[in-house]
Design a protein around this motif. Structure first.
Motif, short mmCIF file in Angstrom:
data_model
loop_
_atom_site.label_atom_id
_atom_site.label_comp_id
_atom_site.label_asym_id
_atom_site.label_seq_id
_atom_site.Cartn_x
_atom_site.Cartn_y
_atom_site.Cartn_z
N TYR A 157 -12.35 20.32 44.84
CA TYR A 157 -12.67 18.90 44.91
C TYR A 157 -11.63 18.12 44.10
O TYR A 157 -10.78 18.71 43.43
CB TYR A 157 -14.10 18.60 44.43
N LYS A 158 -11.68 16.80 44.17
CA LYS A 158 -10.63 15.95 43.61
C LYS A 158 -10.42 16.14 42.11
O LYS A 158 -9.30 16.11 41.63
CB LYS A 158 -10.91 14.48 43.91
N LEU A 159 -11.51 16.32 41.37
CA LEU A 159 -11.38 16.55 39.93
C LEU A 159 -10.46 17.74 39.67
O LEU A 159 -9.56 17.67 38.84
CB LEU A 159 -12.76 16.79 39.29
N GLN A 160 -10.69 18.84 40.40
CA GLN A 160 -9.86 20.04 40.19
C GLN A 160 -8.42 19.81 40.63
O GLN A 160 -7.49 20.32 40.01
CB GLN A 160 -10.47 21.23 40.94
N GLU A 161 -8.23 19.03 41.69
CA GLU A 161 -6.86 18.67 42.11
C GLU A 161 -6.13 17.96 40.97
O GLU A 161 -4.97 18.26 40.66
CB GLU A 161 -6.89 17.72 43.32
N ASN A 162 -6.82 17.01 40.35
CA ASN A 162 -6.21 16.25 39.25
C ASN A 162 -5.97 17.13 38.02
O ASN A 162 -4.98 16.96 37.31
CB ASN A 162 -7.10 15.05 38.89
N MET A 163 -6.88 18.08 37.79
CA MET A 163 -6.67 19.04 36.70
C MET A 163 -5.39 19.84 36.93
O MET A 163 -4.63 20.11 35.99
CB MET A 163 -7.87 19.98 36.59
N MET A 164 -5.12 20.22 38.18
CA MET A 164 -3.89 20.98 38.48
C MET A 164 -2.64 20.12 38.31
O MET A 164 -1.56 20.64 38.02
CB MET A 164 -3.96 21.58 39.89
N HIS A 165 -2.77 18.79 38.46
CA HIS A 165 -1.63 17.90 38.18
C HIS A 165 -1.25 17.98 36.70
O HIS A 165 -0.07 17.93 36.34
CB HIS A 165 -1.95 16.45 38.55
N ILE A 212 -24.16 9.49 38.68
CA ILE A 212 -23.15 8.91 39.59
C ILE A 212 -22.91 9.95 40.69
O ILE A 212 -22.24 10.97 40.45
CB ILE A 212 -21.81 8.58 38.87
N PRO A 213 -23.49 9.74 41.87
CA PRO A 213 -23.37 10.75 42.93
C PRO A 213 -21.90 11.09 43.26
O PRO A 213 -21.07 10.20 43.39
CB PRO A 213 -24.06 10.09 44.13
N ASP A 214 -21.63 12.41 43.32
CA ASP A 214 -20.32 12.92 43.76
C ASP A 214 -19.13 12.35 42.98
O ASP A 214 -18.06 12.14 43.54
CB ASP A 214 -20.16 12.65 45.27
N TRP A 215 -19.31 12.11 41.68
CA TRP A 215 -18.22 11.49 40.90
C TRP A 215 -16.97 12.36 40.89
O TRP A 215 -15.85 11.84 40.79
CB TRP A 215 -18.68 11.19 39.46
N ARG A 216 -17.10 13.67 41.05
CA ARG A 216 -15.93 14.56 40.99
C ARG A 216 -14.97 14.37 42.17
O ARG A 216 -13.84 14.87 42.13
CB ARG A 216 -16.38 16.02 40.93
N ASN A 217 -15.44 13.68 43.22
CA ASN A 217 -14.58 13.43 44.39
C ASN A 217 -14.22 11.95 44.55
O ASN A 217 -13.59 11.59 45.54
CB ASN A 217 -15.28 13.91 45.67
N ARG A 218 -14.60 11.13 43.58
CA ARG A 218 -14.39 9.68 43.73
C ARG A 218 -13.26 9.22 42.81
O ARG A 218 -13.39 9.22 41.59
CB ARG A 218 -15.69 8.93 43.45
N GLU A 219 -12.14 8.86 43.44
CA GLU A 219 -10.90 8.57 42.71
C GLU A 219 -11.07 7.48 41.66
O GLU A 219 -10.49 7.57 40.57
CB GLU A 219 -9.80 8.18 43.71
N ASN A 220 -11.87 6.45 41.97
CA ASN A 220 -12.02 5.36 40.99
C ASN A 220 -12.70 5.85 39.72
O ASN A 220 -12.31 5.45 38.60
CB ASN A 220 -12.81 4.18 41.61
N TYR A 221 -13.69 6.74 39.85
CA TYR A 221 -14.34 7.28 38.66
C TYR A 221 -13.42 8.26 37.93
O TYR A 221 -13.36 8.27 36.70
CB TYR A 221 -15.66 7.95 39.03
N GLY A 254 -10.19 9.24 32.97
CA GLY A 254 -8.93 9.75 32.40
C GLY A 254 -8.33 10.92 33.12
O GLY A 254 -7.49 11.65 32.55
N TYR A 255 -8.70 11.14 34.40
CA TYR A 255 -8.16 12.28 35.14
C TYR A 255 -7.00 11.91 36.07
O TYR A 255 -6.48 12.79 36.75
CB TYR A 255 -9.28 12.96 35.96
#
Length: 292
Positions: free
Chosen positions: A68-76, A275-284, A289-290
């Protein structure tokens, strides 16, 4: 007299012992440690200062294939640490089944000097240690290989020796009294998150983010307000527990760590927000800070 300074990035798979090793090398508890994988989400700098050198360590999230997006950003964050590095410390668990191709792909793209650290050798026989050393010599041909136990601070001296030997000549990158690039608020939020990883199972720790909404310091006490974000109402109920018992437990242990860290009495209040599905929501993710 020459001065050395450089960036040392600690990378590897989740749960290899990267955070434990960085805390040992820096001599401070910079990164949270739990037995669960994927505890580290950010790139955290720990700075070691000496009259004639400065080592800027980076602890990084464990390298994974993102879901999911959170993990993508972690890999950045990992990619940034690879680009900056003068030296890469690749931590591998001695019991790892050698499926670290995704880590090796990233290592191949770097021009930094590589030290392979085979961690958790205290649980292993000498034959297995020798076998792993030979495996990594053949597989990666790094500039150095060290076997250690980060948890027990066993044989970590050769790691520092390698780093100091290979650190480039350069003026200090940070002021000599700086220990990290992170604020007290960040470390306080991490202390709460560490307790969540410790006291809850399954998906709860991974679905949780901690925000410090208020940090007010007076002469005798620091008043801290924190918001714990989860994705579903059912997670909120589990996090709070019967009559608030679980949240109280998290708060009690986190506050003890905060008082030790801040050297002051702490009043801590915590609230849970969905906050539903915050790990995939770019604005959150951005506000947490991700991402930039």
């Amino acid at each position: 007299m020459t001065h050395k300074a450089g960036f040392v990035s600690i990378i590897g798979k989740p749960n290899a012992g990267k955070s434990t090793l960085m805390n040992q090398l820096v001599g401070e508890r910079m990164a949270i440690i739990t037995p669960k994988a994927q505890t580290t989400r950010h790139r955290i700098l720990g700075i070691v200062n000496h009259d004639d050198y400065q080592i800027v360590f980076s602890d990084t999230p464990g390298i994974i294939k993102p879901n999911y997006k959170l993990q993508e950003n972690m890999m950045h964050f990992v990619d940034d640490a690879l680009v900056d590095a003068d030296i890469l410390v690749f931590v591998t668990d001695i019991n790892e089944k050698q499926d670290e191709e995704d880590v090796l792909e990233k290592l191949k793209k770097s021009t930094a000097k590589v030290l392979v650290v085979i961690n958790k050798i205290d649980e292993s026989k000498n034959e297995l240690i020798d076998e792993k050393i030979n495996y990594w010599k053949e597989k990666l041909n790094p500039e150095g290989i060290v076997g250690c136990s980060a948890l027990h601070a066993y044989n970590t001296e050769p790691i520092m020796s390698f780093i100091l030997e290979n650190l480039p000549e350069h003026p200090a990158y940070y002021e000599k009294d700086e220990l990290t690039d992170r604020s007290e608020r960040f470390f306080v939020s991490e202390m709460i998150r560490e307790k969540i990883f410790k006291f809850y199972k399954k998906e709860i720790p991974y679905s949780t983010e901690v925000l410090i909404t208020s940090f007010k310091e007076s002469k005798d006490i620091i008043k801290i307000s924190a918001e714990i974000v989860v994705e579903r109402d059912s997670q909120k109920n589990i996090l709070i527990g019967a009559a608030g018992s679980m949240l109280k437990k998290v708060g009690t242990y986190a506050r003890q760590d905060m008082e030790e860290f801040l050297k002051k009495k702490v009043f801590l209040e915590m609230f849970v927000k969905v906050i539903p599905d915050w790990r995939n929501r770019e604005n959150y993710l951005k506000s947490f800070g991700y991402s930039e």
